[in-house]
Design an enzyme around this catalytic site. Sequence first.
Site, PDB file in Angstrom:
ATOM      1  N   CYS A 135       0.835  -1.203   0.000  1.00 16.51           N
ATOM      2  CA  CYS A 135       0.000   0.000   0.000  1.00 16.51           C
ATOM      3  C   CYS A 135       0.869   1.251   0.000  1.00 16.51           C
ATOM      4  O   CYS A 135       1.445   1.618   1.029  1.00 16.51           O
ATOM      5  CB  CYS A 135      -0.907  -0.025   1.239  1.00 16.51           C
ATOM      6  SG  CYS A 135      -1.849   1.475   1.467  1.00 16.51           S
ATOM      7  N   CYS A 138      -0.346   4.139   2.234  1.00 18.75           N
ATOM      8  CA  CYS A 138      -0.128   3.904   3.677  1.00 18.75           C
ATOM      9  C   CYS A 138       1.339   4.147   4.047  1.00 18.75           C
ATOM     10  O   CYS A 138       1.631   4.685   5.108  1.00 18.75           O
ATOM     11  CB  CYS A 138      -0.459   2.471   4.075  1.00 18.75           C
ATOM     12  SG  CYS A 138      -1.990   1.832   3.419  1.00 18.75           S
ATOM     13  N   ASP A 139       2.264   3.727   3.186  1.00 19.78           N
ATOM     14  CA  ASP A 139       3.662   3.631   3.614  1.00 19.78           C
ATOM     15  C   ASP A 139       4.662   4.521   2.873  1.00 19.78           C
ATOM     16  O   ASP A 139       5.830   4.567   3.251  1.00 19.78           O
ATOM     17  CB  ASP A 139       4.133   2.159   3.496  1.00 19.78           C
ATOM     18  CG  ASP A 139       3.326   1.242   4.407  1.00 19.78           C
ATOM     19  OD1 ASP A 139       2.898   1.718   5.476  1.00 19.78           O
ATOM     20  OD2 ASP A 139       3.110   0.077   4.048  1.00 19.78           O
TER      21      ASP A 139
END
Length: 315
Positions: A135, A138-139
Amino acid sequence: MYDVIIIGAGPAGLAAGLYCGRSRLNTLIIEKAADGGQIAITDEIENYPGGLANEEGPESSKELVARMTQQVARFGAERVSDEVTKVELEGKVKKVHTFNKVYESKAVIIANGAHPREIGCPGERDFVGRGVSYCATCDAAFFEDFEVFVVGGGDTAVEEALYLSKFARKVTIIHRRDELRATGSIRERAFNNDKIHFMWNSVVTNLEGDGLLSRMTVKDTQTGEERVVEADPEDGLFGVFVFVGFLPNSELYQGQVEMDNNYILGDERMRTNLKGVYVAGDIRKKPFRQVVTATSDGSIAAMQVEHDLASGELD
Ligand code: NAP
């Protein structure tokens, strides 16, 4: 007893919820995580008809999902946040078990999507959250000014590589062939991005590191030759973002509804082989998986449920 239970609140489930609620069906939507499914973990959606945009680009996926959720709420579908653990779909009364309760309905719309496929190489699971990610939204921020690698050559891989290029120092797409699968406009944006590089005809065969991911073995698919890629000593780590397709979340339905390669078979009205059971979105066997095709499936499934309930087909 509900008229219809919708499993999953991604675009397909939310569209189904909107149509069922608007038809005044007694509707329950069960979702275990946040609304939006896979689009909740993508950055932006620029090809959903009517999607908002300004000079800075398309609205974020989060905003699109929030508007979908809000629209569903207006029409009264009931919501439960819980995980479905078992389903009993044969017979007139459908039973949907969650961790906390068993719900009953006359119809069920299966819309619980798909999850990212893994590379499947040694070390991959050991480094999830320590260098390996599925993701980018997300990261990506963890890799500000670091080097990252993106595995895959489809729309998702290339779009997420573009997103990662806003954070990382250098992004290298590792693809098993010498040509991207991604669609023309996405491909062009990547070729025109100075930060994005390509490692063609290559697959990742091993991931290693001391706590954090810092070493990777890449195999040339043409020659079979393997080489080790090491993190820059000053960095001590790099990121590997994996986007090699998706697998349907269909384990719950094995042995009950008909599938092909774990994707659920539905006809053009989203009916499965079981009366009163419908399927919508990425979990369905179909050629194109887009937000717009998922919402289309959801609306068709909902209209068919309404039709089948009204005609006494499900009595
Ligand atoms: P995809 O189209 O199935 O592409 C998967 C990519 O991963 C392919 O390039 C494939 O290589 C590669 N791959 C598969 N297994 C691999 C393995 N074991 N090791 C290394 N590489 C592997 O998946 P996706 O990109 O996630 O897209 C899924 C669907 O969503 C598609 O229908 C796509 O069009 C859609 N989507 C659309 C948008 C958009 O319109 N903006 C954005 C994202 C996704 P090969 O090419 O050699 O098969």
